[in-house]
Motif scaffolding. Structure first.
Motif, mmCIF file in Angstrom:
data_model
loop_
_atom_site.group_PDB
_atom_site.id
_atom_site.type_symbol
_atom_site.label_atom_id
_atom_site.label_comp_id
_atom_site.label_asym_id
_atom_site.label_seq_id
_atom_site.Cartn_x
_atom_site.Cartn_y
_atom_site.Cartn_z
ATOM 1 N N LEU A 136 0.829 -1.211 0.000
ATOM 2 C CA LEU A 136 0.000 0.000 0.000
ATOM 3 C C LEU A 136 0.859 1.255 0.000
ATOM 4 C CD1 LEU A 136 -2.549 -1.429 2.518
ATOM 5 C CD2 LEU A 136 -3.218 -0.496 0.307
ATOM 6 N N ARG A 137 1.999 1.205 0.662
ATOM 7 C CA ARG A 137 2.901 2.365 0.672
ATOM 8 C C ARG A 137 3.452 2.630 -0.727
ATOM 9 N NH1 ARG A 137 5.166 4.746 4.862
ATOM 10 N NH2 ARG A 137 7.264 4.757 3.966
ATOM 11 N N VAL A 138 3.835 1.586 -1.421
ATOM 12 C CA VAL A 138 4.329 1.758 -2.783
ATOM 13 C C VAL A 138 3.248 2.380 -3.660
ATOM 14 C CG1 VAL A 138 5.060 0.535 -4.863
ATOM 15 C CG2 VAL A 138 6.029 -0.095 -2.656
ATOM 16 N N ALA A 139 2.021 1.868 -3.530
ATOM 17 C CA ALA A 139 0.907 2.411 -4.316
ATOM 18 C C ALA A 139 0.654 3.873 -3.960
ATOM 19 C CB ALA A 139 -0.347 1.574 -4.079
ATOM 20 N N ARG A 140 0.779 4.192 -2.677
ATOM 21 C CA ARG A 140 0.576 5.586 -2.249
ATOM 22 C C ARG A 140 1.655 6.506 -2.824
ATOM 23 N NH1 ARG A 140 2.464 8.394 2.361
ATOM 24 N NH2 ARG A 140 3.022 6.517 3.544
ATOM 25 N N PHE A 141 2.897 6.057 -2.833
ATOM 26 C CA PHE A 141 3.963 6.884 -3.393
ATOM 27 C C PHE A 141 3.802 7.042 -4.905
ATOM 28 C CE2 PHE A 141 6.501 5.634 0.492
ATOM 29 C CZ PHE A 141 6.487 6.908 1.034
ATOM 30 N N ALA A 142 3.261 6.036 -5.559
ATOM 31 C CA ALA A 142 2.970 6.168 -6.990
ATOM 32 C C ALA A 142 1.932 7.256 -7.216
ATOM 33 C CB ALA A 142 2.478 4.840 -7.549
ATOM 34 N N ALA A 143 0.941 7.330 -6.324
ATOM 35 C CA ALA A 143 -0.097 8.357 -6.425
ATOM 36 C C ALA A 143 0.455 9.739 -6.104
ATOM 37 C CB ALA A 143 -1.250 8.022 -5.480
ATOM 38 N N ARG A 144 1.443 9.805 -5.233
ATOM 39 C CA ARG A 144 2.000 11.099 -4.847
ATOM 40 C C ARG A 144 2.980 11.640 -5.884
ATOM 41 N NH1 ARG A 144 4.974 11.797 0.877
ATOM 42 N NH2 ARG A 144 2.835 11.389 1.528
ATOM 43 N N PHE A 145 3.910 10.782 -6.315
ATOM 44 C CA PHE A 145 4.995 11.258 -7.166
ATOM 45 C C PHE A 145 4.827 10.908 -8.642
ATOM 46 C CE2 PHE A 145 7.264 10.460 -3.002
ATOM 47 C CZ PHE A 145 7.331 11.798 -2.650
ATOM 48 N N GLY A 146 3.928 9.973 -8.936
ATOM 49 C CA GLY A 146 3.781 9.546 -10.315
ATOM 50 C C GLY A 146 4.905 8.643 -10.787
ATOM 51 N N PHE A 147 5.668 8.065 -9.845
ATOM 52 C CA PHE A 147 6.782 7.194 -10.205
ATOM 53 C C PHE A 147 6.277 5.827 -10.654
ATOM 54 C CE2 PHE A 147 10.123 9.335 -7.229
ATOM 55 C CZ PHE A 147 9.997 10.506 -7.949
ATOM 56 N N LYS A 148 7.092 5.142 -11.438
ATOM 57 C CA LYS A 148 6.772 3.778 -11.856
ATOM 58 C C LYS A 148 7.379 2.785 -10.866
ATOM 59 C CE LYS A 148 10.822 3.627 -14.914
ATOM 60 N NZ LYS A 148 11.296 3.495 -16.312
ATOM 61 N N VAL A 149 6.756 1.640 -10.742
ATOM 62 C CA VAL A 149 7.253 0.599 -9.846
ATOM 63 C C VAL A 149 8.210 -0.292 -10.629
ATOM 64 C CG1 VAL A 149 6.619 -1.327 -8.338
ATOM 65 C CG2 VAL A 149 5.073 0.644 -8.576
ATOM 66 N N HIS A 150 9.387 -0.516 -10.074
ATOM 67 C CA HIS A 150 10.365 -1.374 -10.730
ATOM 68 C C HIS A 150 9.783 -2.778 -10.909
ATOM 69 C CE1 HIS A 150 14.079 -3.749 -11.300
ATOM 70 N NE2 HIS A 150 14.590 -2.621 -11.748
ATOM 71 N N GLU A 151 10.111 -3.422 -12.020
ATOM 72 C CA GLU A 151 9.502 -4.713 -12.339
ATOM 73 C C GLU A 151 9.786 -5.774 -11.274
ATOM 74 O OE1 GLU A 151 12.739 -6.675 -15.370
ATOM 75 O OE2 GLU A 151 11.360 -5.191 -16.200
ATOM 76 N N LYS A 152 10.970 -5.753 -10.671
ATOM 77 C CA LYS A 152 11.284 -6.739 -9.640
ATOM 78 C C LYS A 152 10.488 -6.464 -8.365
ATOM 79 C CE LYS A 152 15.897 -8.068 -11.215
ATOM 80 N NZ LYS A 152 17.338 -8.171 -10.864
ATOM 81 N N THR A 153 10.266 -5.203 -8.079
ATOM 82 C CA THR A 153 9.455 -4.847 -6.914
ATOM 83 C C THR A 153 8.001 -5.244 -7.147
ATOM 84 O OG1 THR A 153 10.927 -2.982 -6.441
ATOM 85 C CG2 THR A 153 8.759 -2.958 -5.391
ATOM 86 N N MET A 154 7.505 -5.012 -8.355
ATOM 87 C CA MET A 154 6.141 -5.403 -8.677
ATOM 88 C C MET A 154 5.970 -6.919 -8.558
ATOM 89 S SD MET A 154 3.055 -4.668 -9.469
ATOM 90 C CE MET A 154 3.085 -2.929 -9.960
ATOM 91 N N GLN A 155 6.961 -7.687 -9.035
ATOM 92 C CA GLN A 155 6.867 -9.140 -8.931
ATOM 93 C C GLN A 155 6.871 -9.582 -7.477
ATOM 94 O OE1 GLN A 155 6.293 -11.402 -11.483
ATOM 95 N NE2 GLN A 155 5.861 -12.623 -9.648
ATOM 96 N N LEU A 156 7.672 -8.918 -6.662
ATOM 97 C CA LEU A 156 7.710 -9.232 -5.241
ATOM 98 C C LEU A 156 6.350 -8.967 -4.601
ATOM 99 C CD1 LEU A 156 9.715 -10.217 -3.094
ATOM 100 C CD2 LEU A 156 10.314 -7.830 -2.654
ATOM 101 N N MET A 157 5.702 -7.885 -4.990
ATOM 102 C CA MET A 157 4.386 -7.560 -4.475
ATOM 103 C C MET A 157 3.347 -8.587 -4.911
ATOM 104 S SD MET A 157 4.792 -3.443 -5.098
ATOM 105 C CE MET A 157 3.047 -3.070 -5.104
#
Length: 281
Positions: A136-157
């Motif tokens: 949820l924190r990663v998703a929140r930071f995506a909403a705040r900064f508009g950053f993309k999630v690294h593919e390895k981090t997304m797979q971990l999630m």
């Protein structure tokens, strides 16, 4: 004993954003030494102290080891021999794992500044998977900064959702992160991330996200309660009740969502009769 500014304050400074508060990590000290220096202990789960003058938080450097399910399932080790890098390693994302020394130098062992410059949300270590709130924190930071999630981090999630680790999330913690993301400048991006990792389907299967509606609500700087009511708009009253209960949503949020639900048909008629129709609902 050395103190370093850490986490969000360092990140936001590098982004040129206004600083709301600073968190500090203290290396090479014991709780007894902190008290002798005039710091007031306030931490329950690990040693945190308030500065005698500024009242800012100073936490002793610590490591964490997974010992059970959920966000409380950790054994904390705080001692003078814990290094700054060890403390930073336990953090969620590289952009939050930087520190600023008293002389102004940047300590960045996990290349957070590079990820910050490139707009990437990347986990620090595999220990990321030990705390499901971090999804949820990663998703929140995506909403705040508009950053993309690294593919390895997304797979971990994705793996965390599939393994059942997220089944042990505490409703209050879910609401804390979910509500912050919903209140950000681009809340639709939070749902993009939650959908991509499978969290949305598993925890909010009843929600049908309308990106354009969320974008308009954010542009209008709508209150959190109004944004939540917009999410709950298509649901039946019983579904709204169940969703609010599951999230432990505050009363004002629950009441507005239910009010909109109960008056949905009247609102639709009013909108259809209005020359300036809203496409959000």
């Amino acid at each position: 004993m050395k103190a370093y500014v850490v986490g969000g304050a360092v990140r936001d400074e590098l982004l040129g954003l206004p600083l709301k508060d600073r968190d500090y990590v203290v290396v090479g000290a014991t709780p007894e030494e902190m008290v002798r220096e005039g710091y007031r202990p306030v931490g329950k789960e690990f040693p945190v102290f308030l500065h005698p003058g500024t009242q800012e938080e100073y936490a002793l450097a610590r490591t964490e080891r997974k010992s059970g399910r959920g966000y409380k399932g950790f054994t904390v080790h705080a001692a003078p021999d814990v290094t700054l890098e060890e403390d930073l390693r336990r953090r969620d994302l590289t952009i939050n794992a930087m520190a600023r020394a008293a002389d102004g130098s940047l300590i960045d062992p996990f290349h957070g500044k590079k990820d910050l410059d490139e707009g990437v949300l990347r986990h620090v270590s595999e220990a990321f998977a030990e705390d499901p709130v971090r999804i949820l924190r990663v998703a929140r930071f995506a909403a705040r900064f508009g950053f993309k999630v690294h593919e390895k981090t997304m797979q971990l999630m994705r793996d965390m959702v599939a393994s059942g680790e997220t089944d042990h999330l505490v409703p209050e913690r879910v609401w804390q992160e979910f509500s912050k993301g919903l209140a950000e400048g681009h809340p639709e991006r939070m749902f993009d991330v939650l959908e991509a990792c499978g969290f949305l389907k598993k925890f909010f299967p009843e929600l049908k996200i309308k990106r354009e509606s969320l974008q308009k609500a954010a542009e209008a700087k709508a209150l959190l309660s109004a944004r939540f009511a917009l999410l709950a708009w298509p649901l039946k009253e019983a579904e709204v009740e169940a969703l609010c209960e599951r999230l432990r949503a505050p009363n004002e949020v629950r009441e507005l969502a239910l009010l909109a639900c109960r008056n949905r048909e009247r609102l639709r008629v009013a909108r259809s009769a209005s020359p300036a129709r809203c496409s959000s609902c």
